[in-house]
Structures are given as structure tokens and as C-alpha cells.
Design a protein around this motif. Structure first.
Motif, PDB file in Angstrom:
ATOM      1  N   ALA A   1     -11.450 -10.435  -6.122  1.00 43.23           N
ATOM      2  CA  ALA A   1     -10.391 -11.063  -6.908  1.00 43.23           C
ATOM      3  C   ALA A   1      -9.622 -10.026  -7.721  1.00 43.23           C
ATOM      4  O   ALA A   1      -8.417 -10.163  -7.938  1.00 43.23           O
ATOM      5  CB  ALA A   1     -10.974 -12.131  -7.832  1.00 43.23           C
ATOM      6  N   TYR A   2     -10.307  -9.004  -8.183  1.00 46.32           N
ATOM      7  CA  TYR A   2      -9.647  -7.954  -8.950  1.00 46.32           C
ATOM      8  C   TYR A   2      -8.893  -6.965  -8.066  1.00 46.32           C
ATOM      9  O   TYR A   2      -7.822  -6.510  -8.417  1.00 46.32           O
ATOM     10  CB  TYR A   2     -10.681  -7.161  -9.764  1.00 46.32           C
ATOM     11  N   LEU A   3      -9.478  -6.603  -6.931  1.00 47.37           N
ATOM     12  CA  LEU A   3      -8.944  -5.486  -6.149  1.00 47.37           C
ATOM     13  C   LEU A   3      -7.866  -5.856  -5.143  1.00 47.37           C
ATOM     14  O   LEU A   3      -6.849  -5.169  -5.046  1.00 47.37           O
ATOM     15  CB  LEU A   3     -10.083  -4.755  -5.428  1.00 47.37           C
ATOM     16  N   PHE A   4      -8.060  -6.920  -4.383  1.00 46.18           N
ATOM     17  CA  PHE A   4      -7.125  -7.206  -3.299  1.00 46.18           C
ATOM     18  C   PHE A   4      -5.693  -7.464  -3.780  1.00 46.18           C
ATOM     19  O   PHE A   4      -4.754  -6.936  -3.173  1.00 46.18           O
ATOM     20  CB  PHE A   4      -7.639  -8.352  -2.433  1.00 46.18           C
ATOM     21  N   PRO A   5      -5.470  -8.240  -4.839  1.00 50.00           N
ATOM     22  CA  PRO A   5      -4.074  -8.409  -5.278  1.00 50.00           C
ATOM     23  C   PRO A   5      -3.433  -7.090  -5.716  1.00 50.00           C
ATOM     24  O   PRO A   5      -2.272  -6.833  -5.402  1.00 50.00           O
ATOM     25  CB  PRO A   5      -4.187  -9.388  -6.450  1.00 50.00           C
ATOM     26  N   ALA A   6      -4.187  -6.261  -6.422  1.00 53.32           N
ATOM     27  CA  ALA A   6      -3.632  -4.983  -6.889  1.00 53.32           C
ATOM     28  C   ALA A   6      -3.337  -4.052  -5.720  1.00 53.32           C
ATOM     29  O   ALA A   6      -2.284  -3.405  -5.679  1.00 53.32           O
ATOM     30  CB  ALA A   6      -4.608  -4.319  -7.866  1.00 53.32           C
ATOM     31  N   ILE A   7      -4.251  -3.987  -4.766  1.00 53.56           N
ATOM     32  CA  ILE A   7      -4.036  -3.135  -3.594  1.00 53.56           C
ATOM     33  C   ILE A   7      -2.838  -3.640  -2.785  1.00 53.56           C
ATOM     34  O   ILE A   7      -1.965  -2.863  -2.388  1.00 53.56           O
ATOM     35  CB  ILE A   7      -5.302  -3.082  -2.720  1.00 53.56           C
ATOM     36  N   GLY A   8      -2.784  -4.937  -2.550  1.00 50.81           N
ATOM     37  CA  GLY A   8      -1.678  -5.503  -1.777  1.00 50.81           C
ATOM     38  C   GLY A   8      -0.331  -5.304  -2.437  1.00 50.81           C
ATOM     39  O   GLY A   8       0.661  -4.994  -1.775  1.00 50.81           O
ATOM     40  N   HIS A   9      -0.292  -5.492  -3.758  1.00 52.28           N
ATOM     41  CA  HIS A   9       0.982  -5.337  -4.469  1.00 52.28           C
ATOM     42  C   HIS A   9       1.425  -3.872  -4.460  1.00 52.28           C
ATOM     43  O   HIS A   9       2.602  -3.574  -4.245  1.00 52.28           O
ATOM     44  CB  HIS A   9       0.853  -5.867  -5.882  1.00 52.28           C
ATOM     45  N   ALA A  10       0.498  -2.951  -4.696  1.00 49.62           N
ATOM     46  CA  ALA A  10       0.842  -1.524  -4.649  1.00 49.62           C
ATOM     47  C   ALA A  10       1.332  -1.145  -3.254  1.00 49.62           C
ATOM     48  O   ALA A  10       2.330  -0.424  -3.106  1.00 49.62           O
ATOM     49  CB  ALA A  10      -0.356  -0.673  -5.051  1.00 49.62           C
ATOM     50  N   ALA A  11       0.646  -1.625  -2.229  1.00 47.59           N
ATOM     51  CA  ALA A  11       1.045  -1.325  -0.846  1.00 47.59           C
ATOM     52  C   ALA A  11       2.436  -1.867  -0.546  1.00 47.59           C
ATOM     53  O   ALA A  11       3.243  -1.214   0.124  1.00 47.59           O
ATOM     54  CB  ALA A  11       0.025  -1.903   0.129  1.00 47.59           C
ATOM     55  N   SER A  12       2.733  -3.046  -1.060  1.00 45.60           N
ATOM     56  CA  SER A  12       4.043  -3.654  -0.848  1.00 45.60           C
ATOM     57  C   SER A  12       5.140  -2.878  -1.585  1.00 45.60           C
ATOM     58  O   SER A  12       6.201  -2.604  -1.015  1.00 45.60           O
ATOM     59  CB  SER A  12       4.013  -5.103  -1.327  1.00 45.60           C
ATOM     60  N   LEU A  13       4.874  -2.525  -2.842  1.00 47.07           N
ATOM     61  CA  LEU A  13       5.873  -1.792  -3.622  1.00 47.07           C
ATOM     62  C   LEU A  13       6.215  -0.444  -2.998  1.00 47.07           C
ATOM     63  O   LEU A  13       7.377  -0.030  -2.993  1.00 47.07           O
ATOM     64  CB  LEU A  13       5.370  -1.569  -5.051  1.00 47.07           C
ATOM     65  N   LEU A  14       5.197   0.240  -2.497  1.00 50.33           N
ATOM     66  CA  LEU A  14       5.405   1.587  -1.964  1.00 50.33           C
ATOM     67  C   LEU A  14       5.540   1.614  -0.445  1.00 50.33           C
ATOM     68  O   LEU A  14       5.678   2.674   0.150  1.00 50.33           O
ATOM     69  CB  LEU A  14       4.272   2.502  -2.408  1.00 50.33           C
ATOM     70  N   GLN A  15       5.511   0.422   0.171  1.00 42.66           N
ATOM     71  CA  GLN A  15       5.704   0.273   1.612  1.00 42.66           C
ATOM     72  C   GLN A  15       4.769   1.176   2.418  1.00 42.66           C
ATOM     73  O   GLN A  15       5.186   1.893   3.321  1.00 42.66           O
ATOM     74  CB  GLN A  15       7.166   0.529   1.978  1.00 42.66           C
ATOM     75  N   TRP A  16       3.474   1.113   2.063  1.00 45.39           N
ATOM     76  CA  TRP A  16       2.485   1.892   2.801  1.00 45.39           C
ATOM     77  C   TRP A  16       2.360   1.325   4.215  1.00 45.39           C
ATOM     78  O   TRP A  16       2.270   0.114   4.401  1.00 45.39           O
ATOM     79  CB  TRP A  16       1.127   1.818   2.131  1.00 45.39           C
ATOM     80  N   PRO A  17       2.309   2.183   5.215  1.00 43.78           N
ATOM     81  CA  PRO A  17       2.159   1.696   6.586  1.00 43.78           C
ATOM     82  C   PRO A  17       0.735   1.229   6.891  1.00 43.78           C
ATOM     83  O   PRO A  17       0.529   0.457   7.814  1.00 43.78           O
ATOM     84  CB  PRO A  17       2.535   2.904   7.442  1.00 43.78           C
ATOM     85  N   GLU A  18      -0.238   1.700   6.105  1.00 46.78           N
ATOM     86  CA  GLU A  18      -1.624   1.275   6.299  1.00 46.78           C
ATOM     87  C   GLU A  18      -2.380   1.388   4.978  1.00 46.78           C
ATOM     88  O   GLU A  18      -1.958   2.099   4.064  1.00 46.78           O
ATOM     89  CB  GLU A  18      -2.316   2.106   7.369  1.00 46.78           C
ATOM     90  N   ILE A  19      -3.469   0.671   4.913  1.00 47.41           N
ATOM     91  CA  ILE A  19      -4.357   0.728   3.747  1.00 47.41           C
ATOM     92  C   ILE A  19      -5.683   1.275   4.247  1.00 47.41           C
ATOM     93  O   ILE A  19      -6.364   0.630   5.048  1.00 47.41           O
ATOM     94  CB  ILE A  19      -4.523  -0.659   3.104  1.00 47.41           C
ATOM     95  N   THR A  20      -6.020   2.455   3.773  1.00 49.92           N
ATOM     96  CA  THR A  20      -7.217   3.139   4.251  1.00 49.92           C
ATOM     97  C   THR A  20      -8.417   2.858   3.351  1.00 49.92           C
ATOM     98  O   THR A  20      -8.276   2.292   2.259  1.00 49.92           O
ATOM     99  CB  THR A  20      -6.977   4.658   4.289  1.00 49.92           C
ATOM    100  N   ASP A  21      -9.573   3.292   3.792  1.00 50.27           N
ATOM    101  CA  ASP A  21     -10.785   3.170   2.974  1.00 50.27           C
ATOM    102  C   ASP A  21     -10.642   3.904   1.650  1.00 50.27           C
ATOM    103  O   ASP A  21     -11.175   3.469   0.624  1.00 50.27           O
ATOM    104  CB  ASP A  21     -12.001   3.720   3.726  1.00 50.27           C
ATOM    105  N   ASP A  22      -9.907   5.022   1.649  1.00 45.56           N
ATOM    106  CA  ASP A  22      -9.698   5.782   0.414  1.00 45.56           C
ATOM    107  C   ASP A  22      -8.984   4.952  -0.653  1.00 45.56           C
ATOM    108  O   ASP A  22      -9.244   5.105  -1.845  1.00 45.56           O
ATOM    109  CB  ASP A  22      -8.899   7.060   0.689  1.00 45.56           C
ATOM    110  N   VAL A  23      -8.087   4.077  -0.222  1.00 45.43           N
ATOM    111  CA  VAL A  23      -7.383   3.199  -1.171  1.00 45.43           C
ATOM    112  C   VAL A  23      -8.395   2.274  -1.847  1.00 45.43           C
ATOM    113  O   VAL A  23      -8.372   2.102  -3.073  1.00 45.43           O
ATOM    114  CB  VAL A  23      -6.281   2.388  -0.461  1.00 45.43           C
ATOM    115  N   PHE A  24      -9.295   1.697  -1.064  1.00 45.87           N
ATOM    116  CA  PHE A  24     -10.299   0.800  -1.640  1.00 45.87           C
ATOM    117  C   PHE A  24     -11.244   1.543  -2.577  1.00 45.87           C
ATOM    118  O   PHE A  24     -11.611   1.023  -3.631  1.00 45.87           O
ATOM    119  CB  PHE A  24     -11.084   0.094  -0.532  1.00 45.87           C
TER     120      PHE A  24
END
Length: 110
Positions: free
Chosen positions: A6-29
Motif C-alpha cells: 500500500a505504501y510502495l506501489f502508488p509511489a513507484i507508479g506515480h514516479a514512473a508515470s511522471l518520469l516516463q520510465w520505460p520499465e520498473i526494475t528490481d532496483d526501483v523496488f
């Protein structure tokens, strides 16, 4: 669902959307989990909590997003600048006035 999700997925998704990351790696998590781990206070830990109280989830999201953006965003932002950017990009709900029986009755009268 584990609470960390609940804490991590919204923050990761929003950051990925803002910066238009092509992928989300294990390092991001891993970085997001590290950012979350810094927010558990000594008082929370003394009470047996692994994470901050859920009532502060929006502030936690700003912190985690800011850390991700500063570290992985290639924007040259400091943590404080990235957190301010994340805060500005977040939607925050408007507080609602509590409904009482008298306010419901007055709406019915109109």
C-alpha cells in the motif's frame, strides 16, 4: 495485501508515470523499500510497527517518490527538490465536512 504494498506501489507508479520510465526494475523496488524504512520512528518501532501509521500514507508517498526521482530521475534534483516536485504533482483530497443528522434534515427540507 501486505501493508508495504500500500505504501510502495502508488509511489513507484506515480514516479514512473511522471518520469516516463520505460520499465520498473528490481532496483526501483529496493530503493523504494529503503526510503520507506527510513520513516519508521523509534516510537513506532517500540510499539512493534515496521512502518509509519497508515494515516500518513500521502506523506510517505511523497517521501518515497522524492527519493526515487532524486536517485533515478536523471533530473539533477536533490532529495528536497525531488520531494517538492513529487508534492506538487500529487493530488490531495479535500476534507469533507462531517454529515450530521441535523445537516441531512436541513438538506431534505430544501
Amino acid at each position: 495485501m501486505p501493508i508495504s504494498t500500500a505504501y510502495l506501489f502508488p509511489a513507484i507508479g506515480h514516479a514512473a508515470s511522471l518520469l516516463q520510465w520505460p520499465e520498473i526494475t528490481d532496483d526501483v523496488f529496493l530503493l523504494a523499500a529503503e526510503a520507506l524504512s527510513t520513516l519508521t520512528s523509534d516510537a513506532d518501532a517500540a510499539e512493534g510497527r515496521l512502518f509509519p501509521p497508515l494515516r500518513g500514507i500521502l506523506d510517505v508517498s511523497v517521501h518515497v517518490m522524492g527519493r526515487l526521482i532524486a536517485e533515478l530521475g536523471n533530473q539533477g534534483m536533490s532529495d528536497a527538490e525531488a520531494a517538492a516536485f513529487a508534492e506538487q504533482a500529487m493530488w490531495r483530497p479535500e476534507p469533507r465536512a462531517a454529515l450530521t443528522r441535523s445537516s441531512v434534515r436541513s438538506m431534505e427540507d430544501e
